[in-house]
Design a protein around this motif. Structure first.
Motif, PDB file in Angstrom:
ATOM      1  N   PHE A   7       1.111  -1.139   0.082  1.00 32.26           N
ATOM      2  CA  PHE A   7       0.010   0.181  -0.104  1.00 32.26           C
ATOM      3  C   PHE A   7       0.821   1.191   0.023  1.00 32.26           C
ATOM      4  CE2 PHE A   7      -2.699  -3.211   1.769  1.00 32.26           C
ATOM      5  CZ  PHE A   7      -3.951  -2.954   1.024  1.00 32.26           C
ATOM      6  N   VAL A   8       0.628   2.242  -0.520  1.00 35.36           N
ATOM      7  CA  VAL A   8       1.041   3.528  -0.759  1.00 35.36           C
ATOM      8  C   VAL A   8       0.339   4.438  -0.578  1.00 35.36           C
ATOM      9  CG1 VAL A   8       2.483   4.980  -2.365  1.00 35.36           C
ATOM     10  CG2 VAL A   8       2.702   2.497  -2.586  1.00 35.36           C
ATOM     11  N   PHE A  35       7.232  -1.086   6.908  1.00 40.34           N
ATOM     12  CA  PHE A  35       6.787   0.172   6.185  1.00 40.34           C
ATOM     13  C   PHE A  35       8.037   0.885   6.004  1.00 40.34           C
ATOM     14  CE2 PHE A  35       7.383   1.378  10.659  1.00 40.34           C
ATOM     15  CZ  PHE A  35       7.928   2.625  10.522  1.00 40.34           C
ATOM     16  N   SER A  36       7.883   1.707   5.241  1.00 46.22           N
ATOM     17  CA  SER A  36       9.072   2.976   4.664  1.00 46.22           C
ATOM     18  C   SER A  36       8.311   4.208   4.754  1.00 46.22           C
ATOM     19  CB  SER A  36       9.588   2.323   3.411  1.00 46.22           C
ATOM     20  OG  SER A  36      10.476   3.426   2.955  1.00 46.22           O
ATOM     21  N   ALA A  37       9.046   5.046   5.209  1.00 46.25           N
ATOM     22  CA  ALA A  37       8.567   6.448   5.553  1.00 46.25           C
ATOM     23  C   ALA A  37       9.685   7.427   5.336  1.00 46.25           C
ATOM     24  CB  ALA A  37       7.626   6.787   6.757  1.00 46.25           C
ATOM     25  N   PRO A  38      10.346   7.677   4.316  1.00 48.76           N
ATOM     26  CA  PRO A  38      11.496   8.264   3.917  1.00 48.76           C
ATOM     27  C   PRO A  38      11.411   9.725   4.303  1.00 48.76           C
ATOM     28  CG  PRO A  38      10.451   7.593   1.771  1.00 48.76           C
ATOM     29  CD  PRO A  38       9.757   7.197   2.676  1.00 48.76           C
ATOM     30  N   GLU A  39      12.720  10.309   4.624  1.00 51.55           N
ATOM     31  CA  GLU A  39      12.468  11.698   5.263  1.00 51.55           C
ATOM     32  C   GLU A  39      12.137  12.699   3.780  1.00 51.55           C
ATOM     33  OE1 GLU A  39      15.496  15.140   6.983  1.00 51.55           O
ATOM     34  OE2 GLU A  39      16.120  13.103   7.117  1.00 51.55           O
ATOM     35  N   VAL A  40      11.072  13.433   3.935  1.00 51.49           N
ATOM     36  CA  VAL A  40      10.775  14.441   2.756  1.00 51.49           C
ATOM     37  C   VAL A  40      10.380  15.544   3.402  1.00 51.49           C
ATOM     38  CG1 VAL A  40      10.424  12.539   1.167  1.00 51.49           C
ATOM     39  CG2 VAL A  40       8.726  13.617   2.488  1.00 51.49           C
ATOM     40  N   LEU A  46       4.188   6.897   2.217  1.00 50.12           N
ATOM     41  CA  LEU A  46       4.248   5.999   3.141  1.00 50.12           C
ATOM     42  C   LEU A  46       3.932   4.745   2.458  1.00 50.12           C
ATOM     43  CD1 LEU A  46       4.312   5.103   5.990  1.00 50.12           C
ATOM     44  CD2 LEU A  46       1.909   5.779   6.284  1.00 50.12           C
ATOM     45  N   ARG A  47       4.803   3.709   2.575  1.00 50.53           N
ATOM     46  CA  ARG A  47       4.728   2.418   2.101  1.00 50.53           C
ATOM     47  C   ARG A  47       4.288   1.680   2.741  1.00 50.53           C
ATOM     48  NH1 ARG A  47       7.586   4.873  -2.238  1.00 50.53           N
ATOM     49  NH2 ARG A  47       6.429   4.196  -4.512  1.00 50.53           N
ATOM     50  N   ILE A  65      -8.754   7.470   3.995  1.00 49.81           N
ATOM     51  CA  ILE A  65      -7.345   7.366   3.707  1.00 49.81           C
ATOM     52  C   ILE A  65      -6.960   6.813   2.096  1.00 49.81           C
ATOM     53  CG2 ILE A  65      -5.245   6.689   4.381  1.00 49.81           C
ATOM     54  CD1 ILE A  65      -5.831   6.545   7.140  1.00 49.81           C
ATOM     55  N   LYS A  66      -6.569   8.128   1.393  1.00 46.01           N
ATOM     56  CA  LYS A  66      -6.320   7.787   0.067  1.00 46.01           C
ATOM     57  C   LYS A  66      -5.109   6.861  -0.121  1.00 46.01           C
ATOM     58  CE  LYS A  66      -8.569  11.853  -1.590  1.00 46.01           C
ATOM     59  NZ  LYS A  66      -8.541  12.966  -2.579  1.00 46.01           N
TER      60      LYS A  66
END
Length: 136
Positions: A7-8, A35-40, A46-47, A65-66
């Motif tokens: 999910f993205v 999960f992955s939430a890179p700094e931006v 959010l994956r 939540i889209k």
């Protein structure tokens, strides 16, 4: 080699986004496996990989939540120097682009669980079949 639905969730990178998604999935009884939430700064992604894709889909939609879905490769590599390089080299030779990737050690620490989304999943599956993989 297993694949899974990832999910993205796209939106502004701001406090509370991860908390909201985690609360929605937790309330629905859905375990987040990775999960992955890179700094931006600004818009971010959010994956998430979850234990129950159908329940997550329902919970996210119900909470408005889209999100979008993408296929992700799940690799279990030896947790040692150079293991990821072999995979990356194989994909490079096949001219397959890695769009997103993240990893974590397995519970026992002997394997590294690698999640990849790539430009050509079918081709990548063929190229990477020679790698020894376990279930995630």
């Amino acid at each position: 080699m297993p694949t899974t639905t990832q999910f993205v969730v796209s939106g502004q990178s701001k406090p509370g986004v991860l908390a909201e998604v985690a609360a929605v999935l937790g309330a629905a009884g859905v375990n987040i496996k990775a999960f992955s939430a890179p700094e931006v700064t600004g818009p971010g992604k959010l994956r998430l990989i979850v234990a129950d894709v159908d329940a997550a889909r329902i919970a996210l939609r119900k909470s408005k939540i889209k999100f979008r879905e993408e296929t992700a490769l799940i690799l279990s590599l030896e947790n040692k120097p150079g293991a990821l390089r072999q995979v990356a080299d194989s994909l490079t030779r096949a001219r397959i682009n890695v769009k997103c990737g993240y990893c974590t050690p397995s519970r026992e620490g002997k394997r590294a669980i690698v999640v990849l989304t790539v430009s050509n999943t079918t081709k990548a599956l063929g190229v990477l079949r020679t790698h020894s993989l376990d279930e995630f």
